[in-house]
Scaffold this motif. Structure first.
Motif, short mmCIF file in Angstrom:
data_model
loop_
_atom_site.label_atom_id
_atom_site.label_comp_id
_atom_site.label_asym_id
_atom_site.label_seq_id
_atom_site.Cartn_x
_atom_site.Cartn_y
_atom_site.Cartn_z
N PRO A 258 7.09 -24.18 -4.16
CA PRO A 258 7.91 -24.41 -3.02
C PRO A 258 6.82 -24.92 -1.84
CG PRO A 258 7.34 -21.98 -3.25
CD PRO A 258 6.93 -22.74 -4.65
N VAL A 259 7.26 -25.81 -1.10
CA VAL A 259 6.37 -26.27 -0.13
C VAL A 259 7.01 -26.40 1.21
CG1 VAL A 259 5.14 -28.57 0.62
CG2 VAL A 259 4.98 -27.79 -1.77
N LYS A 260 6.59 -26.27 2.34
CA LYS A 260 7.06 -26.31 3.70
C LYS A 260 6.34 -27.32 4.66
CE LYS A 260 9.47 -23.46 7.09
NZ LYS A 260 9.60 -22.07 7.52
N LEU A 261 7.09 -28.53 4.95
CA LEU A 261 6.53 -29.47 5.62
C LEU A 261 7.32 -29.84 6.80
CD1 LEU A 261 4.30 -31.59 5.66
CD2 LEU A 261 5.94 -33.15 4.49
N ASP A 262 6.80 -29.88 8.20
CA ASP A 262 7.46 -30.25 9.33
C ASP A 262 8.94 -29.25 9.58
OD1 ASP A 262 5.81 -31.97 9.96
OD2 ASP A 262 6.81 -33.68 9.27
N GLY A 263 8.72 -27.71 8.91
CA GLY A 263 9.89 -26.94 9.01
C GLY A 263 10.93 -27.30 8.04
N VAL A 264 10.71 -28.04 7.22
CA VAL A 264 11.74 -28.24 6.09
C VAL A 264 11.07 -27.74 4.67
CG1 VAL A 264 13.11 -30.00 4.86
CG2 VAL A 264 12.59 -30.10 7.32
N GLU A 265 11.99 -27.17 3.98
CA GLU A 265 11.45 -26.54 2.78
C GLU A 265 11.78 -27.47 1.57
OE1 GLU A 265 12.59 -22.50 1.94
OE2 GLU A 265 11.96 -21.79 3.89
N TYR A 266 10.73 -27.81 0.80
CA TYR A 266 10.93 -28.79 -0.49
C TYR A 266 10.42 -27.72 -1.66
CZ TYR A 266 11.20 -32.19 2.91
OH TYR A 266 11.55 -33.15 4.02
N SER A 267 10.76 -28.42 -2.77
CA SER A 267 9.97 -27.89 -4.10
C SER A 267 9.34 -29.06 -4.84
CB SER A 267 11.06 -27.16 -4.81
OG SER A 267 11.48 -25.87 -4.46
N ILE A 268 8.37 -28.65 -5.57
CA ILE A 268 7.87 -29.99 -6.28
C ILE A 268 7.89 -29.60 -7.55
CG2 ILE A 268 5.73 -31.40 -6.84
CD1 ILE A 268 4.99 -30.74 -3.92
N VAL A 269 8.61 -30.22 -8.36
CA VAL A 269 9.01 -29.90 -9.77
C VAL A 269 8.54 -30.93 -10.74
CG1 VAL A 269 10.84 -28.46 -9.39
CG2 VAL A 269 11.24 -30.73 -9.78
N ARG A 270 8.30 -30.84 -12.14
CA ARG A 270 8.19 -31.68 -13.09
C ARG A 270 9.47 -32.42 -13.53
NH1 ARG A 270 3.44 -32.15 -16.26
NH2 ARG A 270 1.97 -30.93 -15.51
N GLN A 271 9.30 -33.44 -13.84
CA GLN A 271 10.83 -34.12 -14.05
C GLN A 271 11.37 -33.33 -15.34
OE1 GLN A 271 12.30 -38.50 -14.74
NE2 GLN A 271 11.03 -37.99 -16.41
N SER A 272 10.59 -32.61 -16.35
CA SER A 272 10.91 -31.95 -17.34
C SER A 272 11.80 -30.49 -16.92
CB SER A 272 9.97 -31.72 -18.49
OG SER A 272 8.66 -30.99 -17.64
N ASP A 273 11.62 -30.12 -15.63
CA ASP A 273 12.30 -28.99 -15.14
C ASP A 273 13.63 -29.35 -14.69
OD1 ASP A 273 10.05 -27.45 -15.60
OD2 ASP A 273 9.05 -27.62 -13.69
N ILE A 274 14.09 -30.50 -14.55
CA ILE A 274 15.39 -30.93 -14.27
C ILE A 274 16.38 -30.99 -15.35
CG2 ILE A 274 16.62 -32.93 -13.19
CD1 ILE A 274 14.05 -33.61 -11.40
N LEU A 275 17.16 -30.15 -15.14
CA LEU A 275 18.15 -29.88 -16.36
C LEU A 275 19.18 -30.93 -16.40
CD1 LEU A 275 18.60 -26.24 -15.70
CD2 LEU A 275 17.00 -27.35 -17.27
N ALA A 276 19.80 -31.51 -15.33
CA ALA A 276 20.77 -32.48 -15.29
C ALA A 276 20.96 -33.40 -13.85
CB ALA A 276 22.15 -31.58 -15.48
N ILE A 277 21.39 -34.29 -14.02
CA ILE A 277 21.89 -35.20 -12.94
C ILE A 277 23.32 -34.93 -12.47
CG2 ILE A 277 21.91 -37.26 -11.76
CD1 ILE A 277 19.54 -38.18 -13.59
N VAL A 278 23.84 -34.67 -11.20
CA VAL A 278 25.02 -34.32 -10.85
C VAL A 278 25.73 -35.71 -10.35
CG1 VAL A 278 26.62 -33.27 -9.17
CG2 VAL A 278 24.48 -32.06 -10.20
N GLU A 279 26.51 -36.07 -11.08
CA GLU A 279 27.36 -37.45 -10.71
C GLU A 279 28.67 -37.23 -9.94
OE1 GLU A 279 27.53 -39.72 -14.17
OE2 GLU A 279 25.39 -40.32 -13.90
#
Length: 94
Positions: A73-94
């Protein structure tokens, strides 16, 4: 400020969780689950990772499903983001 991920990293921002159930019950903040659907906001260039070439399959704007507790988790300018490896992504939602 912007976040520019390196190698096979992807910056994602969680999509807001539903506040009501399908039957119309309003959920309290503690009852909500961490959202697993996120929007990609930045993508690293790929390259050689652990001796293997990695091609990036996701792009900015994609909606993706990640494992529930993956990423940093990363918080930048009041917005929360996450930095993940591409391999941690399970699927793309279409």
């Amino acid at each position: 400020m912007t976040i520019k991920p390196l190698l096979d990293r992807v910056v994602i921002k969680a999509v807001e969780a539903e506040e009501t159930t399908q039957s119309g019950i309003i959920l309290a903040g503690s009852a909500k689950e961490k959202p697993q659907i996120s929007e990609v906001t930045a993508v690293g260039p790929g390259g050689i990772v652990d001796g293997n070439e990695v091609k990036m399959y996701v792009k900015v704007g994609d909606r993706v499903i990640t494992a529930q507790y993956s990423g940093s988790p990363v918080k930048l300018d009041g917005v929360e983001y996450s930095i993940v490896r591409q391999s941690d992504i399970l699927a793309i939602v279409e």
